[in-house]
Design an enzyme around this catalytic site. Structure first.
Site, PDB file in Angstrom:
ATOM      1  N   CYS A 204       0.820  -1.223   0.000  1.00  0.00           N
ATOM      2  CA  CYS A 204       0.000   0.000   0.000  1.00  0.00           C
ATOM      3  C   CYS A 204       0.847   1.263   0.000  1.00  0.00           C
ATOM      4  CB  CYS A 204      -0.892   0.021   1.226  1.00  0.00           C
ATOM      5  SG  CYS A 204      -1.721  -1.503   1.463  1.00  0.00           S
TER       6      CYS A 204
HETATM    7  N1  SAJ Z   1       6.935   2.451   8.262  1.00  0.00           N
HETATM    8  C1  SAJ Z   1       8.008   3.279   8.598  1.00  0.00           C
HETATM    9  N2  SAJ Z   1       7.812   4.253   9.532  1.00  0.00           N
HETATM   10  C2  SAJ Z   1       6.598   4.437  10.143  1.00  0.00           C
HETATM   11  C3  SAJ Z   1       5.525   3.583   9.783  1.00  0.00           C
HETATM   12  C4  SAJ Z   1       5.715   2.600   8.844  1.00  0.00           C
HETATM   13  O1  SAJ Z   1       9.104   3.143   8.080  1.00  0.00           O
HETATM   14  O2  SAJ Z   1       6.489   5.324  10.991  1.00  0.00           O
HETATM   15  C5  SAJ Z   1       7.135   1.424   7.239  1.00  0.00           C
HETATM   16  C6  SAJ Z   1       6.821   0.014   7.731  1.00  0.00           C
HETATM   17  O3  SAJ Z   1       7.979  -0.570   8.278  1.00  0.00           O
HETATM   18  C7  SAJ Z   1       6.387  -0.685   6.460  1.00  0.00           C
HETATM   19  C8  SAJ Z   1       5.713   0.428   5.660  1.00  0.00           C
HETATM   20  O4  SAJ Z   1       6.196   1.667   6.203  1.00  0.00           O
HETATM   21  O5  SAJ Z   1       7.494  -1.159   5.741  1.00  0.00           O
HETATM   22  C9  SAJ Z   1       4.180   0.396   5.706  1.00  0.00           C
HETATM   23  O6  SAJ Z   1       3.842   0.383   7.055  1.00  0.00           O
HETATM   24  P1  SAJ Z   1       2.279   0.347   7.523  1.00  0.00           P
HETATM   25  O7  SAJ Z   1       2.274   0.262   9.003  1.00  0.00           O
HETATM   26  O8  SAJ Z   1       1.536   1.443   6.901  1.00  0.00           O
HETATM   27  O9  SAJ Z   1       1.832  -1.072   6.992  1.00  0.00           O
HETATM   28  P2  SAJ Z   1       0.758  -1.549   5.907  1.00  0.00           P
HETATM   29  O10 SAJ Z   1       1.127  -1.026   4.581  1.00  0.00           O
HETATM   30  O11 SAJ Z   1       0.578  -3.016   6.080  1.00  0.00           O
HETATM   31  O12 SAJ Z   1      -0.634  -0.973   6.398  1.00  0.00           O
HETATM   32  C10 SAJ Z   1      -1.082   0.185   5.908  1.00  0.00           C
HETATM   33  C11 SAJ Z   1      -2.043   0.680   6.983  1.00  0.00           C
HETATM   34  N3  SAJ Z   1      -1.231   1.084   8.134  1.00  0.00           N
HETATM   35  C12 SAJ Z   1      -1.574   1.921   9.092  1.00  0.00           C
HETATM   36  O13 SAJ Z   1      -2.467   2.719   8.963  1.00  0.00           O
HETATM   37  C13 SAJ Z   1      -0.847   1.804  10.386  1.00  0.00           C
HETATM   38  C14 SAJ Z   1      -2.824   1.701   6.350  1.00  0.00           C
HETATM   39  O14 SAJ Z   1      -1.971   2.676   5.873  1.00  0.00           O
HETATM   40  C15 SAJ Z   1      -3.711   1.046   5.324  1.00  0.00           C
HETATM   41  O15 SAJ Z   1      -4.883   0.686   5.984  1.00  0.00           O
HETATM   42  C16 SAJ Z   1      -3.108  -0.201   4.708  1.00  0.00           C
HETATM   43  O16 SAJ Z   1      -1.727  -0.017   4.651  1.00  0.00           O
HETATM   44  C17 SAJ Z   1      -3.699  -0.369   3.320  1.00  0.00           C
HETATM   45  O17 SAJ Z   1      -4.062  -1.489   3.026  1.00  0.00           O
HETATM   46  O18 SAJ Z   1      -3.806   0.604   2.596  1.00  0.00           O
END
Ligand code: SAJ
Length: 416
Positions: free
Chosen positions: A259
């Site tokens: 995502c």
């Molecule tokens: N990450 C960072 N720093 C942060 C947060 C995340 O480096 O502060 C990295 C994570 O390690 C990962 C990536 O970003 O590699 C994505 O992290 P994520 O927590 O957004 O994980 P996803 O993609 O599985 O989930 C996201 C959902 N996450 C949250 O809202 C916490 C949301 O954005 C969506 O509901 C989902 O993708 C989607 O399906 O769109």
């Protein structure tokens, strides 16, 4: 009885299918093209890392099939298929299109078709509806198309399909109302009825690009604080006790998943085609895509301090999946790190508790250095780092003081 077909039983479709199945006023069938996945689900083996789905799958009587003819006579059809980007990072609508094509032969008057897959504004009208209208049925008159963007956060035990609010837009007011009524018939959540398909599509893209730019902000800060010798984690912790107007994000070795690193390219592409250059989104993507290389540079400088080079050195990678405690490798920065280290001539051992890989013990014994690329809970317990002389903590996850006390060179992301 309302017949509901849910197409695509992955991390989005399966929890929705199980939730809808609980409503006895709905006759729900799950349709999944992957026959192996269908067999697993039939045998109550959950194909996704989702504790709640695992539990419900065991408890519920379900109807699943890999045959799209099962769509026949559906009153409501929900599509939850992937929307990846290709090598050039342009949106790949192939899954959406094949799902729409599979629906056409089973379309009938009065039907509601809902797409949950994340798409950029305009895709429902410009890509999906033309295919659906090959049925000679008219949008907003004979049938309605609605978009209700999925919001599942894989591995999140607190927020799930039962407690995440939804947004929905459609080809008609009636369609939006019908979609909202459908979701509320088995989910006790707010369903925000929006004015159009486009506004619903845009909402999801904004949510995820918001996250990407905020992560890019702290990633760039991390690089700056390296130069200023300021510990970014301490600064973010400090800023986080402000009770309003600050939302912590954390620097890391990269942004992975299906995502966050993908969705911005949808909006960038759409805007570009409309003549608008989304400079800020592009810049954020560049910053986040630079983090694997930045992580390797930190490793190289640390090895240099012990008169070693990356070339010929045994380097361990702890964590391959894109985020903690799940086994999903899509767009994982760890894979990019491995690729770049291999090009530099490193000898690599890899561990991930969720993926077939080398053991942690073997890495600690065999390697001189390691990069922690995913903060799986299993790594928190490591006390004895054995032969390791350099640790680059790609998620700022480990206790840097404890590691330094053992005489190991510790480098974090925006902290040393
Ligand atoms: N990450 C960072 N720093 C942060 C947060 C995340 O480096 O502060 C990295 C994570 O390690 C990962 C990536 O970003 O590699 C994505 O992290 P994520 O927590 O957004 O994980 P996803 O993609 O599985 O989930 C996201 C959902 N996450 C949250 O809202 C916490 C949301 O954005 C969506 O509901 C989902 O993708 C989607 O399906 O769109």
């Amino acid at each position: 009885m309302t017949k509901v077909s849910i197409i695509g039983l992955g991390y989005v479709g399966l929890p929705l299918f199980l939730a809808a199945t609980k409503n006895k006023e709905l006759n729900v069938v799950g349709i999944e093209i992957n026959k192996e996945k269908v067999e697993k689900i039939k045998n109550k083996i959950c194909p996704i890392d989702d504790e709640l789905a695992k539990k419900e799958l065991k408890e519920l009587d379900i109807k699943v099939s890999s045959n799209t003819d099962e769509i026949k006579d559906s009153d409501i059809i929900v599509v939850c298929v992937p929307t990846p980007v290709d090598e050039e990072r342009t949106p790949d609508f192939s899954y959406l299109k094949s799902a729409a094509k599979a629906i056409v032969p089973h379309m009938k008057k009065g039907q509601l078709i809902i797409f949950e897959s994340t798409v950029n504004p305009g895709v429902c009208e410009e890509v999906i509806l033309p295919i659906l209208e090959e049925s000679n049925l008219k949008r907003g008159v004979d049938f309605d198309l609605a978009h209700c963007p999925e919001r599942i956060d894989p591995g999140n035990s607190k927020y799930n399909v039962y407690n995440i609010a939804r947004n929905v837009g459609s080809t008609s007011l009636e369609g939006t109302r019908k979609a909202a009524k459908f979701y509320k018939s088995f989910l006790d959540v707010e369903v925000n009825e929006m004015s159009s398909l486009k506004t619903a599509e845009a909402t999801k893209i904004v949510e995820n690009t918001f996250r990407d730019i905020n992560i890019a902000y702290v990633n760039e800060l991390a690089k700056c604080f390296d130069v200023l010798d300021i510990d970014i984690l301490e600064v973010i912790k400090g800023a986080s006790n402000k009770p309003f107007a600050f939302m912590p994000h954390y620097p890391s070795c990269g942004v992975g998943g299906h995502c966050i690193p993908v969705d911005p390219y949808y909006l960038i592409e759409k805007a570009k085609n409309a003549g608008f250059d989304h400079k800020f989104l592009r810049m954020a993507r560049e910053v986040n895509n630079s983090m694997p290389e930045y992580t390797i540079t930190k490793l190289a400088f640390a090895l240099n301090e012990i008169q070693k080079t990356i070339k010929g050195t045994k380097i361990g990678i702890l964590g391959l999946s894109y985020k903690a405690n799940v086994g999903d490798l899509r767009e994982s920065p760890a894979l990019e790190i491995v690729k770049q280290l291999e090009k530099l001539g490193a000898i690599i051992l890899k561990n991930d508790p969720y993926v077939k890989s080398d053991s942690i013990d073997e890495i600690l014994k065999e390697c001189d250095a390691l990069i922690l690329a995913t903060n799986h809970r299993e790594y928190e317990k490591i006390e004895d780092w054995k032969n390791i002389k350099v640790i680059v903590d790609g998620k700022n996850y480990l206790d840097s003081n404890k590691i330094k006390e053992k005489g190991i060179l510790y480098r974090g992301i925006g902290r040393n």
